[in-house]
Every structure is written in C-alpha cells, then in structure tokens.
Design an enzyme around this catalytic site. Structure first.
Site, PDB file in Angstrom:
ATOM      1  N   MET A  30      31.492  68.262  23.712  1.00  0.00           N
ATOM      2  CA  MET A  30      31.155  67.345  22.712  1.00  0.00           C
ATOM      3  C   MET A  30      30.759  67.818  21.413  1.00  0.00           C
ATOM      4  O   MET A  30      30.407  67.355  20.479  1.00  0.00           O
ATOM      5  CB  MET A  30      29.966  66.343  23.319  1.00  0.00           C
ATOM      6  CG  MET A  30      30.084  65.613  24.504  1.00  0.00           C
ATOM      7  SD  MET A  30      29.183  64.270  24.613  1.00  0.00           S
ATOM      8  CE  MET A  30      27.533  64.844  24.513  1.00  0.00           C
ATOM      9  N   HIS A  34      28.424  76.283  20.931  1.00  0.00           N
ATOM     10  CA  HIS A  34      27.465  77.575  20.713  1.00  0.00           C
ATOM     11  C   HIS A  34      27.984  78.661  22.068  1.00  0.00           C
ATOM     12  O   HIS A  34      29.054  78.416  22.363  1.00  0.00           O
ATOM     13  CB  HIS A  34      26.192  77.376  21.265  1.00  0.00           C
ATOM     14  CG  HIS A  34      25.850  76.368  22.410  1.00  0.00           C
ATOM     15  ND1 HIS A  34      26.050  76.846  23.774  1.00  0.00           N
ATOM     16  CD2 HIS A  34      25.621  75.176  22.593  1.00  0.00           C
ATOM     17  CE1 HIS A  34      26.064  75.928  24.608  1.00  0.00           C
ATOM     18  NE2 HIS A  34      25.627  74.814  23.891  1.00  0.00           N
ATOM     19  N   GLU A  35      27.198  79.847  22.102  1.00  0.00           N
ATOM     20  CA  GLU A  35      27.890  80.819  23.002  1.00  0.00           C
ATOM     21  C   GLU A  35      28.046  80.350  24.226  1.00  0.00           C
ATOM     22  O   GLU A  35      28.958  81.065  25.090  1.00  0.00           O
ATOM     23  CB  GLU A  35      26.951  81.979  22.856  1.00  0.00           C
ATOM     24  CG  GLU A  35      27.052  82.971  21.764  1.00  0.00           C
ATOM     25  CD  GLU A  35      28.430  83.324  21.439  1.00  0.00           C
ATOM     26  OE1 GLU A  35      29.035  84.010  22.545  1.00  0.00           O
ATOM     27  OE2 GLU A  35      29.054  83.304  20.428  1.00  0.00           O
ATOM     28  N   HIS A  37      29.481  77.612  25.081  1.00  0.00           N
ATOM     29  CA  HIS A  37      30.783  77.049  25.254  1.00  0.00           C
ATOM     30  C   HIS A  37      31.900  78.007  25.328  1.00  0.00           C
ATOM     31  O   HIS A  37      32.629  77.910  25.840  1.00  0.00           O
ATOM     32  CB  HIS A  37      31.032  76.157  24.154  1.00  0.00           C
ATOM     33  CG  HIS A  37      30.073  74.843  24.148  1.00  0.00           C
ATOM     34  ND1 HIS A  37      28.999  74.685  22.986  1.00  0.00           N
ATOM     35  CD2 HIS A  37      30.203  73.794  24.946  1.00  0.00           C
ATOM     36  CE1 HIS A  37      28.540  73.394  23.519  1.00  0.00           C
ATOM     37  NE2 HIS A  37      29.279  72.792  24.334  1.00  0.00           N
TER      38      HIS A  37
HETATM   39  O1  PAF Z   1      28.738  68.317  28.934  1.00  0.00           O
HETATM   40  C1  PAF Z   1      29.423  67.689  28.026  1.00  0.00           C
HETATM   41  O2  PAF Z   1      29.409  68.068  26.943  1.00  0.00           O
HETATM   42  C2  PAF Z   1      29.788  66.376  28.051  1.00  0.00           C
HETATM   43  O3  PAF Z   1      29.080  65.667  28.961  1.00  0.00           O
HETATM   44  C3  PAF Z   1      31.209  66.310  28.799  1.00  0.00           C
HETATM   45  C4  PAF Z   1      31.582  66.914  30.074  1.00  0.00           C
HETATM   46  C5  PAF Z   1      32.195  67.089  27.684  1.00  0.00           C
HETATM   47  C6  PAF Z   1      31.853  64.730  28.706  1.00  0.00           C
HETATM   48  O4  PAF Z   1      31.754  64.117  27.686  1.00  0.00           O
END
Ligand code: PAF
Length: 282
Positions: A30, A34-35, A37
């Site tokens: 979303m 940050h690290e 991700h």
């Molecule tokens: O974990 C997240 O960032 C969200 O819940 C996702 C999996 C991208 C779904 O919107």
C-alpha cells in the site's frame, strides 16, 4: 522500471513477460515503503523470479469506517525511487476507480481463518484484503507473490484464498524486519512520535520475553502468551487489544503444552494500532 496504471496495462505487461518465459514475482503493497518492503523484493528475486512487479494501492475496501484510509501516508515519488533502487521491473499504481469502477459488487470472503484476532477487531478487513489481492493476481498473473510475515493472519487468509480458488500462485512469507530497538517495521510507524514511539517497543519486548521463556524450556502456551501480554499491559501509553497463541501452520487457537506456537499481539499505542508476532519452536 515501467509504471502501469490500469488493469489492462498490467495484464499486457504480464502477458508479454510470460510470453518471454519469465517467472513473474509480485510484491503487493500500500506504499509508504520501508526496508521491510525492500526485503520482499529481495525474497522475490531469491525465489528465482526473473521479472518482479510491485503494486502500490491504498485499498479502501480493507479499511473500516473511522479507520485511517484518508490519512494513510502516501508518497509516490519516494516509493518509486525505492522500488527502482531495489531492482523492480514494473510498478502497478491503479486508481480507486480503476480497481472499483461504478457498479463493482463482487467480494471474496475467506471464512475460518479470517475470524478472531484482527478479523474480530476490524470487521470486513480481510474481505477487502482477499478481494484486492485476487484482483492484483488476475492483473499481474504472478508465478510467486511475496507477503510479510508481520501480517501473519493476512498471510494465512491469502494462502487459503489462493489455494481455495486455484490461483496457482506460490505464496511466500518473508521474515519480519525490525528496527534496531525491536519494533517491527510498518508503514503505520510513521504515525508514532516521541513517547508513543518509545512505548511501541512494548509489543516486541513482550514477544522477546516469551521467546526467552521458551528458550528456558517453558512450553505452556498460556504462560508464554501471558508474558507477552504483560509487557504491553505494563506500558501506560499502550492498550492491549489481544495476545493469543495459535498453531503456526493453521492459526487454530492453542492452549496447554505447545512445542510450536505463534504468539500474535495487537495494541493501540496512543491512537496508533500496531500488530506483531513471533513463532517459537518451528
Ligand atoms: O499488506 C498490505 O500492504 C496490504 O494489506 C495488501 C496485501 C497490499 C493488500 O492491500
């Protein structure tokens, strides 16, 4: 790095990569990266994906009334720079109307594993998550999709949906990435400042306390969970929402002796809702 903003554009990219024989890895997010991700992108590459797509979409259907959809932190330029540096090949950034056009009326509901824990505190949340993840899978046609283990119940919901609807996507969980003081990385940490940021350590402190006890031989699930919960209860700025011990594979409730247990906690620190978990004995 290609930027794709509509489902047809995402599908064309995926079709072209599949035609070239690529193994597509998907990292749904979303934004407000940050690290943690960045580590998901790394895991996608380590599992042999030759084309990695990330998605940035703040999904309105997974937020309840009064939750933080409007104020959820958004910084597209910074996110794009981070994904490019991480070696992502394409980013999917649909708008709300692209994902939910006028007349949208189809939702996916995963029953059992969505109940309790965050499912109890956030009615409709996992219905929104399952629906958007299914739509992302249909657009990006991944072979592999990577999700963080911090959102432990979400990962279980997505695994169940992927299996039950025969998506044929391999779901990979990536380990929690923590700040130096133990706080699990989360986009919502951006809401924490001053005393709340310090108080937020109580979640990981409790989980590490349970881990210590487990290391010393404690196997009673209730005792381990109580240790985690006590650290949160002892923090004046935090309000414990739940501390529970669950089976690490099925997330079924556990009590009594447990040789393997996942302890999940949720708490409000000031106005900010945080979650964390740890798996012991696996
Ligand atoms: O974990 C997240 O960032 C969200 O819940 C996702 C999996 C991208 C779904 O919107």
């Amino acid at each position: 790095m290609e930027r794709l903003r509509t489902p047809p554009a995402m599908r064309s990219w995926a079709d072209a990569r599949r035609a070239e024989g690529a193994r597509i890895g998907l990292v749904p997010t979303m934004g407000c990266l940050h690290e943690g991700h960045v580590s998901l992108v790394r895991v996608a590459k380590e599992t042999g994906c030759s084309a990695v797509a990330a998605t940035i979409f703040v999904n309105p259907t997974q937020f309840g009334p009064g939750e933080d959809f409007e104020k959820y932190p958004r910084d597209e330029a910074r996110d794009l720079a981070m994904l490019e540096a991480a070696g992502v090949d394409a980013v999917y950034l649909p708008g709300v109307k692209d994902m939910y056009p006028e007349g949208h009326q189809t939702f996916i509901e995963v029953t059992g594993v969505s109940r309790g824990l965050c499912g109890a505190a956030r009615p409709g949340h996992f219905r929104g998550v399952a629906t958007v993840v299914a739509k992302l899978f249909l657009a990006a046609k991944p072979h592999v999709a990577v999700f963080g283990e911090k959102d432990c119940q979400q990962l279980a919901v997505i695994r169940a949906m992927t299996r039950d609807l025969d998506f044929g996507v391999e779901i990979v969980g990536a380990p929690i990435v923590r700040e130096e003081d133990g706080l699990a990385m989360s986009s919502r940490n951006a809401y924490l400042s001053g005393g709340d940021r310090i108080a937020a350590r109580c979640l990981s402190r409790g989980l590490f306390r349970a881990k210590d006890l487990f290391g010393k031989g404690e196997r009673d699930a209730g005792t381990l969970v109580a240790a985690a919960g006590a650290a949160i209860d002892g923090e004046p700025l935090a309000k414990l929402e739940y501390a529970e011990g669950r089976d690490p594979v099925t997330l079924a409730p556990l009590s009594g002796r447990a040789d393997a247990v996942t302890i999940l906690v949720a708490a409000k620190v000031g106005p900010t809702r945080l979650i964390d978990n740890i798996t012991l004995g696996n």
